[in-house]
Design an enzyme around this catalytic site. Structure first.
Site, PDB file in Angstrom:
ATOM      1  N   LEU A 128       0.874  -1.187  -0.001  1.00  0.00           N
ATOM      2  CA  LEU A 128       0.076   0.045   0.064  1.00  0.00           C
ATOM      3  C   LEU A 128       0.950   1.214   0.016  1.00  0.00           C
ATOM      4  O   LEU A 128       1.977   1.376   0.707  1.00  0.00           O
ATOM      5  CB  LEU A 128      -0.842  -0.122   1.102  1.00  0.00           C
ATOM      6  CG  LEU A 128      -1.886  -1.042   1.491  1.00  0.00           C
ATOM      7  CD1 LEU A 128      -2.582  -1.007   2.779  1.00  0.00           C
ATOM      8  CD2 LEU A 128      -2.905  -0.769   0.223  1.00  0.00           C
ATOM      9  N   ASP A 129       0.631   2.317  -0.661  1.00  0.00           N
ATOM     10  CA  ASP A 129       1.294   3.551  -0.572  1.00  0.00           C
ATOM     11  C   ASP A 129       1.541   3.932   0.865  1.00  0.00           C
ATOM     12  O   ASP A 129       0.841   3.451   1.941  1.00  0.00           O
ATOM     13  CB  ASP A 129       0.494   4.532  -1.502  1.00  0.00           C
ATOM     14  CG  ASP A 129       0.623   4.186  -3.064  1.00  0.00           C
ATOM     15  OD1 ASP A 129       1.418   3.424  -3.551  1.00  0.00           O
ATOM     16  OD2 ASP A 129      -0.309   5.009  -3.744  1.00  0.00           O
ATOM     17  N   ARG A 130       2.355   4.895   0.817  1.00  0.00           N
ATOM     18  CA  ARG A 130       2.696   5.242   2.293  1.00  0.00           C
ATOM     19  C   ARG A 130       1.501   6.204   3.042  1.00  0.00           C
ATOM     20  O   ARG A 130       1.214   5.804   4.137  1.00  0.00           O
ATOM     21  CB  ARG A 130       3.915   6.414   2.266  1.00  0.00           C
ATOM     22  CG  ARG A 130       4.251   7.048   3.649  1.00  0.00           C
ATOM     23  CD  ARG A 130       5.236   8.102   3.361  1.00  0.00           C
ATOM     24  NE  ARG A 130       5.251   9.022   4.559  1.00  0.00           N
ATOM     25  CZ  ARG A 130       5.815   8.795   5.587  1.00  0.00           C
ATOM     26  NH1 ARG A 130       6.534   7.653   5.586  1.00  0.00           N
ATOM     27  NH2 ARG A 130       5.979   9.428   6.569  1.00  0.00           N
ATOM     28  N   THR A 132      -1.781   5.550   2.044  1.00  0.00           N
ATOM     29  CA  THR A 132      -2.923   4.648   2.036  1.00  0.00           C
ATOM     30  C   THR A 132      -3.104   4.156   3.140  1.00  0.00           C
ATOM     31  O   THR A 132      -2.122   3.210   3.530  1.00  0.00           O
ATOM     32  CB  THR A 132      -2.893   4.024   0.809  1.00  0.00           C
ATOM     33  OG1 THR A 132      -2.929   4.830  -0.446  1.00  0.00           O
ATOM     34  CG2 THR A 132      -4.434   2.914   0.523  1.00  0.00           C
TER      35      THR A 132
END
Length: 293
Positions: A128-130, A132
């Site tokens: 997951l993106d930082r 998110t």
């Protein structure tokens, strides 16, 4: 110790391990050399044929815990001897980008492993993106990691997201099919590009706030490209709230994206597992679970 599923009966141990568990050749070789497989608590060779009601055991060797364990309280959604599902907070990387980085989710999972006496590397199955938040899956040992990696490649692991996007999404349901590649003018940004990789996103408008002019959408992916949801929603004119990299307004200090649900078959029992976690009310509002799922 696992009771052999009926579909394993008549196969050799090696055949079952290769076709049902997707065990890597290196691990199979290690089990062969160390006599690390048992049937009904007796050490047996890998050519042994499996019978009904056999109980199979394998030896998973200890590993050095990596990365460096660092305490951070974890919100655990599901855990057993093989898998771990965490509700990842926003503003935290999944894994270290530098050797000395210790403030990531993987560092916190390593600390959890250490406290539980689990001697294994931390294996995140997806990312997951930082910024998110939401459900993310980890394997607790190498064999579980091999099976879950195969599930991910075969799209057997299903992830559902919710996002707040700018504007009124006119189409109630839709699919975005647009290849994604790197933006050569920016080190981290992606863009829709004819020469990019295949990317497919499905979306559904759940609610619309006329006063704020934002839509709540649910999203699922057929592919898992970097920044896929962020790029695709910006591409159709509805960037995520807070996602300044892709045209969103900085109303909040992160992109309004949350992994609300994660479902997958258990790597060894094949039982269906579903983990759901509601997003931050401060960003998404006090909306009932049924509105998302």
């Amino acid at each position: 110790m696992l009771e052999a599923p009926s579909s394993w009966v008549g196969l050799s141990l090696e055949q079952a391990f290769q076709t049902k568990w997707f065990v890597p050749k290196k691990m199979l070789h290690e089990w062969r050399m160390t006599k690390g497989v048992t049937v009904n608590k007796k050490t047996v060779p890998l050519h042994t044929i499996i019978s009904l009601n056999d109980h199979i055991g394998v030896h998973i060797k200890d590993e050095t815990i990596e990365p460096m364990p660092t305490y951070f309280p974890l919100h655990i959604l599901f855990e057993d001897d093989h898998v771990l599902v965490i509700n990842k907070p926003a503003h935290m990387d999944v894994h270290p980008a530098q050797p000395n980085q210790t403030n990531t989710l993987a560092n916190a999972v390593a600390f959890h492993f250490q406290c539980e006496g689990i001697y294994s590397k931390v294996r995140h199955i997806h990312r997951l993106d930082r910024d998110t938040s939401g459900a993310i899956l980890f394997a607790k040992h190498a064999l579980a990691g091999a099976v879950l990696d195969k599930y991910l490649a075969e799209r057997t692991i299903h992830r559902t997201y919710v996002a707040l996007v700018h504007g009124y999404v006119k189409q109630k349901k839709g699919t975005i099919k647009a290849p994604i590649g790197r933006d050569r003018h920016h080190p981290t940004r992606r863009r829709v590009s004819k020469t990019g990789e295949r990317a497919i996103t499905h979306y559904e408008r759940l609610q619309y706030d006329k006063q704020k002019n934002v839509s709540l959408v649910r999203l699922t992916l057929d592919t898992g490209k970097t920044h896929q949801i962020r790029v695709h929603m910006s591409y159709i004119g509805h960037p995520l709230v807070g996602d300044t990299l892709y045209g969103g307004k900085p109303w909040i200090d992160r992109q309004a994206l949350h992994a609300i649900s994660l479902s997958f078959p258990h790597p060894f029992t094949n039982d269906p597992i579903t983990c759901s976690v509601l997003p931050d009310e401060a960003i998404f509002g006090n909306i009932k679970r049924g509105a998302f799922l």
